[in-house]
Motif scaffolding. Structure first.
Motif, PDB file in Angstrom:
ATOM      1  N   THR A 135      -6.054   4.298  -1.514  1.00 18.15           N
ATOM      2  CA  THR A 135      -4.868   4.389  -2.363  1.00 18.15           C
ATOM      3  C   THR A 135      -5.318   4.690  -3.784  1.00 18.15           C
ATOM      4  OG1 THR A 135      -3.729   2.724  -1.009  1.00 18.15           O
ATOM      5  CG2 THR A 135      -2.814   3.195  -3.192  1.00 18.15           C
ATOM      6  N   VAL A 136      -4.770   5.738  -4.387  1.00 16.80           N
ATOM      7  CA  VAL A 136      -5.183   6.160  -5.720  1.00 16.80           C
ATOM      8  C   VAL A 136      -4.002   6.034  -6.675  1.00 16.80           C
ATOM      9  CG1 VAL A 136      -6.085   8.034  -7.128  1.00 16.80           C
ATOM     10  CG2 VAL A 136      -6.850   7.777  -4.757  1.00 16.80           C
ATOM     11  N   GLN A 137      -4.209   5.287  -7.770  1.00 17.73           N
ATOM     12  CA  GLN A 137      -3.194   5.171  -8.807  1.00 17.73           C
ATOM     13  C   GLN A 137      -3.774   5.536 -10.178  1.00 17.73           C
ATOM     14  OE1 GLN A 137      -0.400   1.741  -8.358  1.00 17.73           O
ATOM     15  NE2 GLN A 137      -1.774   1.165  -6.713  1.00 17.73           N
ATOM     16  N   ALA A 138      -4.877   6.248 -10.187  1.00 20.84           N
ATOM     17  CA  ALA A 138      -5.512   6.710 -11.416  1.00 20.84           C
ATOM     18  C   ALA A 138      -5.473   8.237 -11.444  1.00 20.84           C
ATOM     19  CB  ALA A 138      -6.954   6.214 -11.504  1.00 20.84           C
ATOM     20  N   ASN A 139      -5.293   8.804 -12.604  1.00 24.59           N
ATOM     21  CA  ASN A 139      -5.202  10.251 -12.743  1.00 24.59           C
ATOM     22  C   ASN A 139      -6.550  10.930 -12.483  1.00 24.59           C
ATOM     23  OD1 ASN A 139      -2.527   9.957 -13.530  1.00 24.59           O
ATOM     24  ND2 ASN A 139      -3.026   9.970 -15.713  1.00 24.59           N
ATOM     25  N   GLY A 140      -6.462  12.146 -11.945  1.00 25.03           N
ATOM     26  CA  GLY A 140      -7.642  12.996 -11.861  1.00 25.03           C
ATOM     27  C   GLY A 140      -8.644  12.641 -10.794  1.00 25.03           C
ATOM     28  N   VAL A 141      -8.250  11.873  -9.783  1.00 22.54           N
ATOM     29  CA  VAL A 141      -9.205  11.410  -8.763  1.00 22.54           C
ATOM     30  C   VAL A 141      -9.242  12.394  -7.594  1.00 22.54           C
ATOM     31  CG1 VAL A 141      -9.716   9.600  -7.081  1.00 22.54           C
ATOM     32  CG2 VAL A 141      -8.973   8.999  -9.404  1.00 22.54           C
ATOM     33  N   ALA A 142     -10.442  12.780  -7.194  1.00 19.12           N
ATOM     34  CA  ALA A 142     -10.658  13.647  -6.042  1.00 19.12           C
ATOM     35  C   ALA A 142     -11.337  12.857  -4.929  1.00 19.12           C
ATOM     36  CB  ALA A 142     -11.525  14.845  -6.434  1.00 19.12           C
ATOM     37  N   GLY A 199       0.789  -1.216   0.000  1.00 16.04           N
ATOM     38  CA  GLY A 199       0.000   0.000   0.000  1.00 16.04           C
ATOM     39  C   GLY A 199       0.820   1.264   0.000  1.00 16.04           C
ATOM     40  N   GLU A 200       2.054   1.217   0.500  1.00 17.97           N
ATOM     41  CA  GLU A 200       2.866   2.427   0.507  1.00 17.97           C
ATOM     42  C   GLU A 200       3.855   2.395  -0.643  1.00 17.97           C
ATOM     43  OE1 GLU A 200       6.038   4.856   3.233  1.00 17.97           O
ATOM     44  OE2 GLU A 200       5.435   2.844   3.798  1.00 17.97           O
ATOM     45  N   TYR A 201       4.866   1.551  -0.533  1.00 15.38           N
ATOM     46  CA  TYR A 201       5.761   1.271  -1.640  1.00 15.38           C
ATOM     47  C   TYR A 201       5.730  -0.236  -1.860  1.00 15.38           C
ATOM     48  CZ  TYR A 201       7.626   5.815  -0.277  1.00 15.38           C
ATOM     49  OH  TYR A 201       7.759   7.135   0.057  1.00 15.38           O
ATOM     50  N   PRO A 202       4.617  -0.798  -2.353  1.00 16.53           N
ATOM     51  CA  PRO A 202       4.504  -2.253  -2.430  1.00 16.53           C
ATOM     52  C   PRO A 202       5.635  -2.838  -3.264  1.00 16.53           C
ATOM     53  CG  PRO A 202       2.815  -1.187  -3.759  1.00 16.53           C
ATOM     54  CD  PRO A 202       3.457  -0.113  -2.949  1.00 16.53           C
ATOM     55  N   ARG A 210      -0.490   8.018  -5.670  1.00 13.93           N
ATOM     56  CA  ARG A 210       0.851   7.614  -6.094  1.00 13.93           C
ATOM     57  C   ARG A 210       0.957   7.582  -7.616  1.00 13.93           C
ATOM     58  NH1 ARG A 210       4.714   2.513  -4.494  1.00 13.93           N
ATOM     59  NH2 ARG A 210       6.016   2.631  -6.338  1.00 13.93           N
ATOM     60  N   GLY A 211       1.971   8.295  -8.144  1.00 14.74           N
ATOM     61  CA  GLY A 211       2.280   8.227  -9.563  1.00 14.74           C
ATOM     62  C   GLY A 211       1.188   8.747 -10.465  1.00 14.74           C
ATOM     63  N   VAL A 212       0.499   9.835 -10.058  1.00 12.46           N
ATOM     64  CA  VAL A 212      -0.629  10.320 -10.848  1.00 12.46           C
ATOM     65  C   VAL A 212      -0.389  11.762 -11.281  1.00 12.46           C
ATOM     66  CG1 VAL A 212      -2.196   8.811  -9.573  1.00 12.46           C
ATOM     67  CG2 VAL A 212      -1.966  11.210  -8.874  1.00 12.46           C
ATOM     68  N   THR A 213      -1.134  12.154 -12.292  1.00 14.64           N
ATOM     69  CA  THR A 213      -1.224  13.555 -12.696  1.00 14.64           C
ATOM     70  C   THR A 213      -2.666  14.002 -12.465  1.00 14.64           C
ATOM     71  OG1 THR A 213       0.487  13.294 -14.380  1.00 14.64           O
ATOM     72  CG2 THR A 213      -0.985  15.176 -14.593  1.00 14.64           C
ATOM     73  N   TYR A 244      -1.317  12.286   1.603  1.00 15.48           N
ATOM     74  CA  TYR A 244      -0.004  11.955   1.063  1.00 15.48           C
ATOM     75  C   TYR A 244      -0.053  11.842  -0.457  1.00 15.48           C
ATOM     76  CZ  TYR A 244       3.918   8.546   0.511  1.00 15.48           C
ATOM     77  OH  TYR A 244       5.046   7.865   0.143  1.00 15.48           O
ATOM     78  N   ALA A 245       0.863  12.534  -1.134  1.00 17.41           N
ATOM     79  CA  ALA A 245       1.009  12.406  -2.589  1.00 17.41           C
ATOM     80  C   ALA A 245       2.474  12.160  -2.897  1.00 17.41           C
ATOM     81  CB  ALA A 245       0.516  13.664  -3.304  1.00 17.41           C
ATOM     82  N   PHE A 246       2.747  11.105  -3.652  1.00 16.94           N
ATOM     83  CA  PHE A 246       4.122  10.740  -3.974  1.00 16.94           C
ATOM     84  C   PHE A 246       4.255  10.556  -5.482  1.00 16.94           C
ATOM     85  CE2 PHE A 246       7.399   7.529  -4.794  1.00 16.94           C
ATOM     86  CZ  PHE A 246       8.489   8.144  -4.189  1.00 16.94           C
ATOM     87  N   ASP A 247       5.341  11.111  -6.033  1.00 20.54           N
ATOM     88  CA  ASP A 247       5.606  10.948  -7.461  1.00 20.54           C
ATOM     89  C   ASP A 247       4.389  11.398  -8.283  1.00 20.54           C
ATOM     90  OD1 ASP A 247       7.054  10.237  -9.734  1.00 20.54           O
ATOM     91  OD2 ASP A 247       6.408   8.141  -9.681  1.00 20.54           O
ATOM     92  N   SER A 248       3.765  12.466  -7.845  1.00 18.31           N
ATOM     93  CA  SER A 248       2.518  12.940  -8.449  1.00 18.31           C
ATOM     94  C   SER A 248       2.607  14.441  -8.707  1.00 18.31           C
ATOM     95  CB  SER A 248       1.321  12.631  -7.542  1.00 18.31           C
ATOM     96  OG  SER A 248       1.181  11.230  -7.355  1.00 18.31           O
ATOM     97  N   GLU A 249       1.829  14.908  -9.669  1.00 22.73           N
ATOM     98  CA  GLU A 249       1.847  16.310 -10.044  1.00 22.73           C
ATOM     99  C   GLU A 249       0.432  16.846 -10.220  1.00 22.73           C
ATOM    100  OE1 GLU A 249       4.094  16.411 -13.653  1.00 22.73           O
ATOM    101  OE2 GLU A 249       6.029  16.315 -12.622  1.00 22.73           O
TER     102      GLU A 249
END
Length: 570
Positions: free
Chosen positions: A241-248, A59-62, A265-268, A286-291
């Protein structure tokens, strides 16, 4: 600020090595070889090791280990969740390589290594559902010998087709529990752009929003009564945990998770609004590797690391505003994060440390640079009753601490009642703290500006600047127009003014830096039992039942007129 790396190269055994009996046949000899083709694909009859939800740091850095020995990968057939990093470590005596078995297959980014020497490690993160085959050309071929396969998500290994079960076909509003008994079921059914609306209740879930569900909005109808409770279950480490772009995600509470409350994680494109995170083993929000993101009107309490974290983004284009972080190891931490990143009009109090933009070699994109910290109220971050990771214990007592960062602007903040620095700009001497780590380095702060702040009641100094490798060169860090009582060194604003050359008389106080990193500090309190303040009702978002869905794909982040922000009053 983290004490570990999401891509750390380290030799591990782990639970997967117990799967040694689940091996495909080895090719036997070294040197180039090619197994004869068979009528059935090589993976037929091979045991699938399913690590979905079971990965290290799930879930964090699987992360999942594959053991590479002479002539075989163990396990050879592996199933993981999207976003999982697979780590191959050569425990054998000969050199291998790892190559795509299907040359034109799209892995999403560059995959493979030409040389995997004994003891060496190679890692790759699999983000997109699918079937990915690989092989060692020294000891196999695309069809047999030393071969491996990674199935990502719920996908058919033979056809590569993602299961249609729970396909995201439903648009409009999906209601929980009226239409779907769980939040996860509704998310699985939500087509891009849908609204998942959750009614009051306590939901014991670890919700995952995976690729294919872009631009959905997950919203509670009552922030204080829609509660995700992890019950400290290690199999359900994150609230969402969100790995899809544009999720609120809007208007709900997450509590009692062993890792994070709300995690992108890893999203735009991401947004977390009117969220509460309470008592978590790592981060709150928490947002990681995301913009391109925004956290607003949020509350984080009782996280071991930080209430709020934005990390590893060079052009973050993100904002945290009108939020509160308290009773955590750190109020806000931002490792290697910057570039149109703004912290404005927030409150950080009663943590071990208040605000810490920082550099670190363990995450990518070092050093940290270009964050604006403006209009925040930061006070009493000396709280020894909180949970805290090691670096939060080390840095306890500081209000705003720029640790090895560059090009940061700290202005119009109100900072008071700190046991060490009110506002400090310091190096991060990783090499000194971890001399045996070949990746560690010392990060010097440079080109940071501290101006127009009101700082008082700091026991060591209201304002401080320390350099490590060249203590007589202030490296264009500057201080100006602050209201303060004490500085370290004395007369700091005169020695390193903004808009004028630094004085040759500047000499940094290395003894203070040594005290900060080497002094004894009270140990942390277990996050599961720390005596946190009780949750009081928090402000709901306007009209949660009827407000239209606003995905995180446009209009982000909110525009902040930095020039118009004034220093808060006490």
């Amino acid at each position: 600020m983290k004490s570990r790396s999401p891509v750390a190269r380290r030799a591990r055994g782990g639970a997967l090595l117990l799967a040694a009996a689940l091996l495909v046949g080895a090719c036997g000899s070294s040197g180039k070889s090619a197994s004869p083709p068979t009528t059935a694909p090589w993976w037929k009859g091979v045991k699938v090791v399913d690590m979905r939800g079971k990965a290290e740091n799930a879930g964090e850095y699987p992360e999942v280990d594959v053991d590479v020995t002479d002539n075989r990968f163990t396990p050879s057939v592996l199933r993981v969740d999207p976003g999982t990093t697979v780590s191959w470590t050569n425990h054998g005596k000969t050199t291998h390589d790892i190559l795509k078995a299907i040359p034109n297959q799209d892995f999403g980014k560059q995959f493979g290594t030409d040389t995997l020497s004994p003891t060496a490690n190679y890692e790759f993160r699999f983000d997109k559902p699918g079937v990915y085959r690989y092989y060692c050309s020294f000891h196999g071929s695309e069809t047999g010998g030393m071969v491996g396969l990674v199935a990502v998500g719920d996908v058919d290994i033979d056809t590569g087709q993602v299961s249609s079960g729970g396909a995201p076909t439903h648009h409009g509003t999906l209601r929980v529990p009226q239409q779907y008994s769980t939040i996860q079921a509704a998310v699985n059914a939500a087509a891009p752009g849908a609204l998942v609306l959750v009614s009051p209740g306590v939901y014991h879930e670890a919700v995952q929003v995976l690729p294919g569900h872009e631009n959905i909005v997950l919203r509670g109808t009552d922030r204080n009564k829609v509660i995700l409770d992890g019950q400290f279950d290690t199999d359900e480490p994150n609230g969402v945990t969100v790995q899809a772009n544009g999720v609120a995600i809007e208007n709900m509470t997450a509590r009692n998770y062993v890792s994070n409350g709300f995690y992108w994680r890893g999203v735009t494109g991401y947004r977390g609004s009117y969220l509460t995170s309470y008592r978590t083993g790592d981060y709150g929000i928490y947002a990681f590797d995301s913009e391109v993101g925004q956290f607003d009107h949020d509350l984080g309490i009782g996280s071991r690391d930080a209430s709020f974290y934005i990390g590893q983004c060079r052009n973050c284009r993100s904002t945290i505003t009108d939020s509160v972080g308290e009773w955590s190891g750190i109020g806000y931490s931002g490792t290697n994060a910057g570039g149109d990143l703004i912290l404005a009009n927030n409150v950080f109090h009663d943590n071990r440390v208040g605000i810490v933009p920082n550099s670190e070699s363990g995450e990518e994109l070092s050093p940290q640079r270009d964050v604006v910290i403006v209009g925040n109220r930061v006070y009493s971050n000396n709280n020894i009753k909180t949970p805290a990771i090691d670096i939060a214990v080390t840095a306890e007592g500081n209000g705003i601490l720029v640790a090895g960062g560059n090009d940061d602007l700290v202005e119009h903040n109100l900072v008071y009642d700190q046991s060490e620095y009110g506002i400090g700009v310091i190096p991060l001497p990783e090499k000194v703290l971890s001399p045996s780590d070949p990746k560690s380095q010392n990060f010097e702060p440079s080109n940071n500006t501290v101006r127009d702040n009101n700082v008082s009641g700091s026991k060591v100094a209201d304002l401080g600047l320390v350099l490590y490798t060249n203590p007589k060169d202030p490296a264009k860090n500057c201080f100006a127009n602050n209201v303060y009582g004490t500085t370290s060194p004395a007369h700091l604003e005169q020695l390193v003014p903004c808009g004028a050359p630094a004085s040759s008389a500047f000499v940094a106080d290395i003894a203070t830096l040594a005290k900060l990193f080497l002094g004894n500090k009270p140990k942390e309190v277990d996050y599961k039992s720390a005596p946190l303040p009780s949750l009081t009702p928090q402000t709901n978002m306007p009209d949660p039942m009827t407000a239209p869905a606003r995905p995180a794909n446009t209009g982000l982040p909110v525009k902040v007129d930095v020039a118009s922000i004034t220093t808060p009053t006490r």
